[in-house]
Design an enzyme around this catalytic site. Structure first.
Site, PDB file in Angstrom:
ATOM      1  N   PRO A  22       0.808  -1.227   0.000  1.00 15.33           N
ATOM      2  CA  PRO A  22       0.000   0.000   0.000  1.00 15.33           C
ATOM      3  C   PRO A  22       0.836   1.270   0.000  1.00 15.33           C
ATOM      4  O   PRO A  22       0.427   2.286  -0.558  1.00 15.33           O
ATOM      5  CB  PRO A  22      -0.832  -0.137   1.274  1.00 15.33           C
ATOM      6  CG  PRO A  22      -0.982  -1.613   1.466  1.00 15.33           C
ATOM      7  CD  PRO A  22       0.323  -2.197   1.006  1.00 15.33           C
ATOM      8  N   GLU A  27       4.493  -3.101 -14.047  1.00 17.23           N
ATOM      9  CA  GLU A  27       5.913  -3.369 -14.300  1.00 17.23           C
ATOM     10  C   GLU A  27       6.692  -2.086 -14.602  1.00 17.23           C
ATOM     11  O   GLU A  27       7.603  -2.068 -15.427  1.00 17.23           O
ATOM     12  CB  GLU A  27       6.073  -4.391 -15.437  1.00 17.23           C
ATOM     13  CG  GLU A  27       5.320  -5.679 -15.156  1.00 17.23           C
ATOM     14  CD  GLU A  27       6.158  -6.923 -15.336  1.00 17.23           C
ATOM     15  OE1 GLU A  27       7.388  -6.837 -15.245  1.00 17.23           O
ATOM     16  OE2 GLU A  27       5.567  -7.978 -15.564  1.00 17.23           O
ATOM     17  N   SER A  58       4.879   4.712 -16.911  1.00 14.98           N
ATOM     18  CA  SER A  58       5.522   5.467 -17.989  1.00 14.98           C
ATOM     19  C   SER A  58       6.541   6.457 -17.434  1.00 14.98           C
ATOM     20  O   SER A  58       7.595   6.701 -18.035  1.00 14.98           O
ATOM     21  CB  SER A  58       4.462   6.212 -18.810  1.00 14.98           C
ATOM     22  OG  SER A  58       3.653   5.305 -19.537  1.00 14.98           O
ATOM     23  N   GLU A  59       6.227   7.035 -16.277  1.00 14.23           N
ATOM     24  CA  GLU A  59       7.150   7.987 -15.663  1.00 14.23           C
ATOM     25  C   GLU A  59       8.464   7.300 -15.262  1.00 14.23           C
ATOM     26  O   GLU A  59       9.557   7.860 -15.436  1.00 14.23           O
ATOM     27  CB  GLU A  59       6.498   8.640 -14.447  1.00 14.23           C
ATOM     28  CG  GLU A  59       5.345   9.584 -14.773  1.00 14.23           C
ATOM     29  CD  GLU A  59       4.052   8.865 -15.143  1.00 14.23           C
ATOM     30  OE1 GLU A  59       3.162   9.514 -15.708  1.00 14.23           O
ATOM     31  OE2 GLU A  59       3.933   7.647 -14.874  1.00 14.23           O
TER      32      GLU A  59
END
Length: 388
Positions: free
Chosen positions: A128, A369, A372-373
């Site tokens: 978390p 996985e 994008s950053e």
């Protein structure tokens, strides 16, 4: 340099495509609506040899190449992204950690059933309050009397609570803390171990037919020998595994783009307005042309990265290629589903058409996985920029 597939790869593609169209495509919509995880079909994928493509023959695998796995993921993902991610995670996050870092005893204990598709495994990293931030890991494992005692929780873990899940490998603090950098290790936790609970499955936006759960660990005890790899190297091991996973997720995205192109071409040839097929309208035809550009570029980036993996390219070079393929292919897939939905017009908003399922499934490709950053950060670092 060419990244065209060999005749053997193309024959393999036809085999997987035939299986996907016969065994998965007719049922994918129903599985999606019912949030059903089709164990029988997953095991048929195992019988076809898809889970063992990259595993050595001594454990029941085909001793094949990484490119073959990407082709298989692409073709399964072309008809159903849920089954595509099931395959990707089963190999990349279930089998690969044991195959790469396991002892010979661990390999012989777990790999034969995983490789045959009779069982599945998950990898518990995300929590978390942590994902890419290893220092924020809160799950702990204490060595007591020859056993690891594990307490904590994980979230968003694929293939972790199905009827055929045999184990989950978890990252946990095994030392350090306070002002020290935490020591993170990987530990194998068999399904059914007392205190280990796969909580009820998530109600997700997409990937409805994949198995994804939060996990909890309450005084879970496993033998000291269940340590996977070197103590204190768990997070580093997982990051290395992720490089392969990024290319595999990119292959899943290519399957998504291919599906969008296929559906759009078929609909554009059938649907008529003002007495002619909509495919004759320049505005729409140009959008479909853009899908072809996205498909060709994403596929080439995936094949390039897979070829580098198979050729044993330097880790730094492969890492960069994997991040580039993942970033471009997944963002292209999200755009492709938007375009395809627009091609279908009002029907694209109706759940009876598969395009809606692909629209919902695509977004997570930009997240799982490595977001994008994160990919942009890795690419920038690969260029020598000191990005934090």
């Amino acid at each position: 340099m060419s990244f065209e597939l060999s005749p053997e790869h193309e024959q393999f593609r036809r085999t997987v495509r035939d299986f996907a169209e016969k065994e998965i495509a007719p049922h994918a919509g129903q599985w999606d609506r019912e949030h059903h995880f089709p164990v029988d079909v997953v095991q048929k994928m195992g019988q076809l040899g898809l889970f063992g493509l990259t595993a050595p023959e001594e454990y029941g695998g085909a001793d094949g190449d990484f490119t073959s796995l990407c082709v298989a993921i692409e073709e399964i993902g072309r008809v159903d992204q849920s089954m595509g991610i099931t395959l990707e995670a089963a190999v990349g996050l279930g089998i690969n950690p044991i195959l790469t870092y396991g002892t010979e005893e661990q390999k012989r204990t777990w790999l034969p059933d995983l490789v045959s598709g009779q069982t599945l495994a998950g990898f518990g990293l995300t929590e978390p309050g942590s994902g890419s931030d290893a220092g924020a890991t809160r799950t702990r494992a204490e060595l007591v009397g020859g056993e690891w005692v594990i307490n904590g929780s994980k979230q968003f873990i694929t293939n972790s609570g199905s009827d055929i899940t045999s184990l989950v490998t978890v990252t946990a603090r095994t030392g350090g803390g306070g002002d020290e950098r935490p020591e993170i290790s990987s530990i194998i936790v068999p399904a059914g171990t007392p205190g280990f609970t796969a909580e009820p499955a998530y109600d997700k936006l997409g990937w409805h037919a994949s198995d994804t759960h939060p996990l909890s660990f309450e005084d879970v005890r496993v033998p000291e020998s269940n340590l996977l790899g070197e103590r204190g190297r768990g997070f580093a091991q997982f990051l290395a595994i992720l490089d392969d996973g990024r290319v595999a997720i990119a292959a899943l995205a290519v399957g998504c783009i291919q599906a969008c192109l296929d559906m759009s071409l078929e609909y554009a040839g059938e649907r008529q307005t003002f007495g002619v097929p909509i495919g004759r309208k320049q505005g729409l035809a140009f959008q479909i042309a853009d899908l072809e550009v996205m498909l060709q570029s994403a596929r080439l980036l995936v094949y390039k990265a897979a070829a580098m993996k198979d050729a044993g390219a330097p880790v730094k070079d492969f890492k960069q290629a994997a991040a580039i393929a993942k970033l471009h292919a997944t963002e292209s897939a999200v755009t492709a589903t938007r375009i395809a939905t627009q091609v279908f017009g009002g029907y694209g908003f109706m759940e009876e058409y598969p395009v809606t399922r692909f629209y919902r499934d695509a977004k997570v490709l930009e997240i799982g996985e490595g977001t994008s950053e994160v990919q942009r950060m890795l690419i920038a670092r690969g260029l020598g920029l000191p990005v934090e």
